[in-house]
Design an enzyme around this catalytic site. Structure first.
Site, PDB file in Angstrom:
ATOM      1  CG  HIS A   4      -1.829  -1.191   1.255  1.00  0.00           C
ATOM      2  ND1 HIS A   4      -1.532  -2.319   2.000  1.00  0.00           N
ATOM      3  CD2 HIS A   4      -2.980  -1.461   0.607  1.00  0.00           C
ATOM      4  CE1 HIS A   4      -2.482  -3.220   1.821  1.00  0.00           C
ATOM      5  NE2 HIS A   4      -3.362  -2.738   0.981  1.00  0.00           N
ATOM      6  N   GLY A  20      -5.708  11.507   9.213  1.00  0.00           N
ATOM      7  CA  GLY A  20      -6.598  10.602   8.488  1.00  0.00           C
ATOM      8  C   GLY A  20      -6.702  11.006   7.026  1.00  0.00           C
ATOM      9  NE  ARG A  24      -6.445  17.221   8.913  1.00  0.00           N
ATOM     10  CZ  ARG A  24      -7.140  16.203   9.423  1.00  0.00           C
ATOM     11  NH1 ARG A  24      -6.534  15.274  10.137  1.00  0.00           N
ATOM     12  NH2 ARG A  24      -8.443  16.113   9.257  1.00  0.00           N
ATOM     13  NE  ARG A  43      -5.427  -0.074  -2.165  1.00  0.00           N
ATOM     14  CZ  ARG A  43      -6.505  -0.870  -2.118  1.00  0.00           C
ATOM     15  NH1 ARG A  43      -7.642  -0.412  -1.677  1.00  0.00           N
ATOM     16  NH2 ARG A  43      -6.410  -2.124  -2.478  1.00  0.00           N
ATOM     17  NE  ARG A  87      -6.448  10.069  14.944  1.00  0.00           N
ATOM     18  CZ  ARG A  87      -7.068  10.661  13.931  1.00  0.00           C
ATOM     19  NH1 ARG A  87      -6.474  10.761  12.755  1.00  0.00           N
ATOM     20  NH2 ARG A  87      -8.270  11.188  14.074  1.00  0.00           N
ATOM     21  CB  ILE A  88      -1.717  15.530  13.017  1.00  0.00           C
ATOM     22  CG1 ILE A  88      -1.285  14.988  11.653  1.00  0.00           C
ATOM     23  CG2 ILE A  88      -0.492  15.815  13.882  1.00  0.00           C
ATOM     24  CD1 ILE A  88      -0.485  15.998  10.809  1.00  0.00           C
ATOM     25  N   GLY A  89      -5.096  14.476  14.038  1.00  0.00           N
ATOM     26  CA  GLY A  89      -6.451  14.220  13.564  1.00  0.00           C
ATOM     27  C   GLY A  89      -7.471  15.226  14.057  1.00  0.00           C
ATOM     28  CB  SER A  90     -10.650  16.416  12.830  1.00  0.00           C
ATOM     29  OG  SER A  90     -11.245  15.339  12.144  1.00  0.00           O
ATOM     30  CD  GLU A 162     -28.449   4.636  13.234  1.00  0.00           C
ATOM     31  OE1 GLU A 162     -29.448   4.818  13.939  1.00  0.00           O
ATOM     32  OE2 GLU A 162     -28.303   5.125  12.094  1.00  0.00           O
ATOM     33  CD  GLU A 179      -9.140   8.967  17.426  1.00  0.00           C
ATOM     34  OE1 GLU A 179      -9.595   7.923  17.943  1.00  0.00           O
ATOM     35  OE2 GLU A 179      -8.137   8.988  16.719  1.00  0.00           O
ATOM     36  CG  MET A 180     -13.801   7.452  13.790  1.00  0.00           C
ATOM     37  SD  MET A 180     -14.755   7.524  12.252  1.00  0.00           S
ATOM     38  CE  MET A 180     -15.057   5.798  11.960  1.00  0.00           C
ATOM     39  CB  SER A 203     -13.383  19.026  13.434  1.00  0.00           C
ATOM     40  OG  SER A 203     -13.880  17.725  13.742  1.00  0.00           O
ATOM     41  CG  ASP A 204     -17.508  17.284  14.984  1.00  0.00           C
ATOM     42  OD1 ASP A 204     -16.588  16.977  14.212  1.00  0.00           O
ATOM     43  OD2 ASP A 204     -18.035  16.485  15.771  1.00  0.00           O
ATOM     44  NE  ARG A 217     -15.112  18.937   9.985  1.00  0.00           N
ATOM     45  CZ  ARG A 217     -15.980  18.248  10.703  1.00  0.00           C
ATOM     46  NH1 ARG A 217     -15.796  16.968  10.913  1.00  0.00           N
ATOM     47  NH2 ARG A 217     -17.033  18.838  11.210  1.00  0.00           N
TER      48      ARG A 217
HETATM   49  O1  LIG Z   1      -9.607  14.131  10.553  1.00  0.00           O
HETATM   50  P1  LIG Z   1      -9.156  12.710  10.687  1.00  0.00           P
HETATM   51  O2  LIG Z   1      -7.719  12.603  11.016  1.00  0.00           O
HETATM   52  O3  LIG Z   1      -9.544  11.853   9.486  1.00  0.00           O
HETATM   53  O4  LIG Z   1      -9.943  12.108  11.962  1.00  0.00           O
HETATM   54  C1  LIG Z   1     -11.338  12.049  12.166  1.00  0.00           C
HETATM   55  O5  LIG Z   1     -12.097  12.391  11.021  1.00  0.00           O
HETATM   56  C2  LIG Z   1     -12.606  11.223  10.382  1.00  0.00           C
HETATM   57  C3  LIG Z   1     -14.114  11.270  10.404  1.00  0.00           C
HETATM   58  O6  LIG Z   1     -14.589  12.415   9.790  1.00  0.00           O
HETATM   59  C4  LIG Z   1     -12.062  10.031  11.155  1.00  0.00           C
HETATM   60  O7  LIG Z   1     -10.892   9.578  10.525  1.00  0.00           O
HETATM   61  C5  LIG Z   1     -11.797  10.649  12.505  1.00  0.00           C
HETATM   62  O8  LIG Z   1     -10.874   9.984  13.310  1.00  0.00           O
HETATM   63  O1  LIG Z   2     -14.578  10.650  14.380  1.00  0.00           O
HETATM   64  C1  LIG Z   2     -14.997  11.798  14.549  1.00  0.00           C
HETATM   65  C2  LIG Z   2     -14.283  12.935  14.102  1.00  0.00           C
HETATM   66  C3  LIG Z   2     -14.804  14.176  14.309  1.00  0.00           C
HETATM   67  N1  LIG Z   2     -15.990  14.279  14.926  1.00  0.00           N
HETATM   68  C4  LIG Z   2     -16.679  13.205  15.347  1.00  0.00           C
HETATM   69  O2  LIG Z   2     -17.766  13.336  15.892  1.00  0.00           O
HETATM   70  N2  LIG Z   2     -16.172  11.992  15.147  1.00  0.00           N
END
Ligand SMILES: O=P(O)(O)O[C@H]1O[C@H](CO)[C@@H](O)[C@H]1O
Ligand SMILES: O=c1cc[nH]c(=O)[nH]1
Length: 234
Positions: A4, A20, A24, A43, A87-90, A162, A179-180, A203-204, A217
């Site tokens: 990959h 993610g 970015r 990809r 990790r630099i994430g939202s 849900e 986050e995820m 971010s929210d 974002r």
């Molecule tokens: O902004 P990134 O780094 O992608 O992180 C957050 O944003 C994504 C969801 O919108 C998920 O990957 C979550 O972890």
């Molecule tokens: O995974 C995420 C990222 C940003 N905001 C959320 O609510 N979930």
């Protein structure tokens, strides 16, 4: 080259920042690195290597969700020798004292499940940040005067949840944001002797329902990139 990642051996730095969003990664590489070179396009998951204050750094997308991050983090660590992964994430805020654009340093990452569940089986392993990176990131955030929170986060498997009761449970237990990806990044770092940290920008807001647009974002979270770089080389 791996399955990959198209980078040649030696084109990935030992320090890797992982958003993610691949766009970015492109934005941060051009904003923060000297002489960024694109080392992966497979990809569309963009990766760039350059230097920061003379130190080699790669900024590489992870994709969304733990299974995607797991592919890239495994290859970066096991095939390219990455040793520090930040990790630099939202993220979405889960506490009323956490505001949009605040920075969260994820000390721990709770989850329902991770791709590592098949390994841990009945164990509830506690994924946690590297302490040295965590404290260095907090120092960097204070230096920048960034609104910064240190604590637990929730790495969810779904964005469109849900089960509002799960988020409520996290809020009730003091979890700062959702986050995820971080939980599996911490699992993989622990397994392979690497250092990991998640530096997140809100971010929210799950309680107030405020939200930043997609463009913000992608390319406006400079403080977290600066914090991650300062922490990596502290
Ligand atoms: O902004 P990134 O780094 O992608 O992180 C957050 O944003 C994504 C969801 O919108 C998920 O990957 C979550 O972890
Ligand atoms: O995974 C995420 C990222 C940003 N905001 C959320 O609510 N979930």
């Amino acid at each position: 080259m791996t399955v990959h990642i198209g980078a040649e051996p030696g084109q990935i730095a030992e320090t890797v920042l992982m958003p993610g969003d691949p766009l970015r990664a492109e934005w941060a590489a051009h904003e923060f690195l000297e002489n960024p070179v694109c080392v992966n396009r497979v990809r569309g998951m963009l990766g760039f290597t350059g230097t920061w204050k003379g130190n080699p750094v790669t900024i590489h997308g992870s994709g969304m969700g733990m299974p995607s991050l797991s592919i890239y983090a495994n290859e970066l660590i096991q095939e390219y020798g990455a040793k520090t992964l930040i990790r630099i994430g939202s993220c979405g805020a889960m506490q009323s004292h956490v505001n949009i654009r605040d920075v969260i340093l994820a000390m721990t990452a709770s989850s329902i499940s991770t791709p590592s569940v098949g390994i841990f089986k009945e164990l509830n392993f506690a994924p946690c940040a590297n302490y040295q990176l965590l404290t260095a990131a907090e120092t960097a955030a204070r230096k920048l005067d960034a609104a910064c929170h240190v604590g637990g986060i929730y790495s969810a498997d779904v964005f469109y949840d849900e089960r509002p009761d799960l988020n409520e449970m996290m809020t009730r237990h003091g979890i700062l944001g959702v986050e995820m990806e971080a939980a599996e990044l911490y699992n993989l770092a622990a397994r392979h002797g690497a250092r990991a940290l998640a530096v997140l920008t809100v971010s929210d807001h799950l309680l107030t329902h405020e939200a930043l647009p997609a463009e913000d974002r992608q390319s406006s979270f400079g403080d977290m990139v600066q914090i991650a770089l300062e922490a990596a080389f502290a």
